[in-house]
Design a protein around this motif. Sequence first.
Motif, short mmCIF file in Angstrom:
data_model
loop_
_atom_site.label_atom_id
_atom_site.label_comp_id
_atom_site.label_asym_id
_atom_site.label_seq_id
_atom_site.Cartn_x
_atom_site.Cartn_y
_atom_site.Cartn_z
N GLN A 183 19.21 28.25 -18.07
CA GLN A 183 19.17 29.43 -17.21
C GLN A 183 17.92 30.27 -17.52
N ASP B 213 32.15 34.65 -15.54
CA ASP B 213 31.10 33.98 -14.77
C ASP B 213 30.31 33.06 -15.70
N LYS C 96 27.74 31.37 -15.04
CA LYS C 96 26.29 31.39 -14.80
C LYS C 96 25.58 32.46 -15.62
#
Length: 392
Positions: A246, A208, A210
């Motif tokens: 992020q 992933d 993210k």
Amino acid sequence: MAENNRNSGRTGGGNRGGRPGQGGPRQGGPGRGGKPGAGKSGGPGFKGGKPGGKGSAGRPNAGKPGTQNAKGGKPGAKGPAGKGTGPKGAGPKGAGPKKGQPATSGPRPYASTDRYGRKMPDKVAIYGPHRRRRPKNPPVDRLEVHDAEGVRLQKLLANAGVASRRVCEEMITESRVTVDGDVVTELGVRVDPKTAEITVDGLPIQLDDKLVYYAFNKPEGVVCTMDDQEGRQCISDFLIPHRHQQRVFHVGRLDIETEGLLLLTNDGELTNRLTHPSYEVPKTYLVQVRGPMEKGIGDQMKEGLMLEDGIAKVDSFRLVDSVPGHILVEVVLHSGRNRIVRRLFDAVGHPVERLVRTQVGPIRIGDQKQGVVRDLSKTEVGHLLASVGLSS
């Protein structure tokens, strides 16, 4: 009149396209294409050749019978294409037939040697052996982990930073990669990166994009929070906006006086497992206290000490260095209680002067400078996930 010309003094040889020579005791022969001299015959012309051979391509001589023409070559060979026959030779050098062969036969054909007798080069020595074709992969539709609309497994591993695509292919063929618990050895397998659980050598691979994982070397005096209402320096002051886009949060806490390793991530499941006591993630600290230290204190801390909130103990105790008045100790413990290290050393009568956390699970601070936030490598993330039982 002819008689007068014949006796009219000294005669010369015939010249090219010559006129009749004039009288005299010494008379010249005819010139090239000239008329016969008037005196004694038989002398060569001014440009007469040497005695000619039997070449068939030369023109007839203009002097005595058997003499070569004006611009003829050396005596020719006994053949139609002999060297030096005719004007400047007619045949190529060395192309005449050998003795005993018919005049009409050409050069002998050659296969393994060239015309100079040298051996033809070996193609294998020049170009190498024939390269075997790569064997075709067996069909992968029979595998349950194969997803026809997914991404090739070796490409997925390369994009995750495991290794180059060629090395990832070797890992697959060596049975080092598993997908959803099944060992995959075929290179044509496609998987869904959103649902597949992939491991390499038993370590899980995070697919992933993210999810981010950082290691922060916290300096002394920094509040372990993302935003401080009192305006004190906090973790967010060390994050670079264009690099750390992020939103992340810290794993556990370090008090304001403690320095060292602090993990930052947006993976909630990993954070819960790293901070939960049941997973017993070890943490390593370097502790500087006043010395000297009495013998047996390390054994007491390993056996456990009674604190206000219960018994606490360390997993290991090791003396690292000592100088007059100070000693440096390394302790490892998996408890995450507030200020647990400081309280343990207070209980044995050696208050902490300086405290640095150097390791959390498999992640080490190493030579990372204070105040620096760095990305964890894919290998570090894999080891970290495996330490708490996460496969993806």
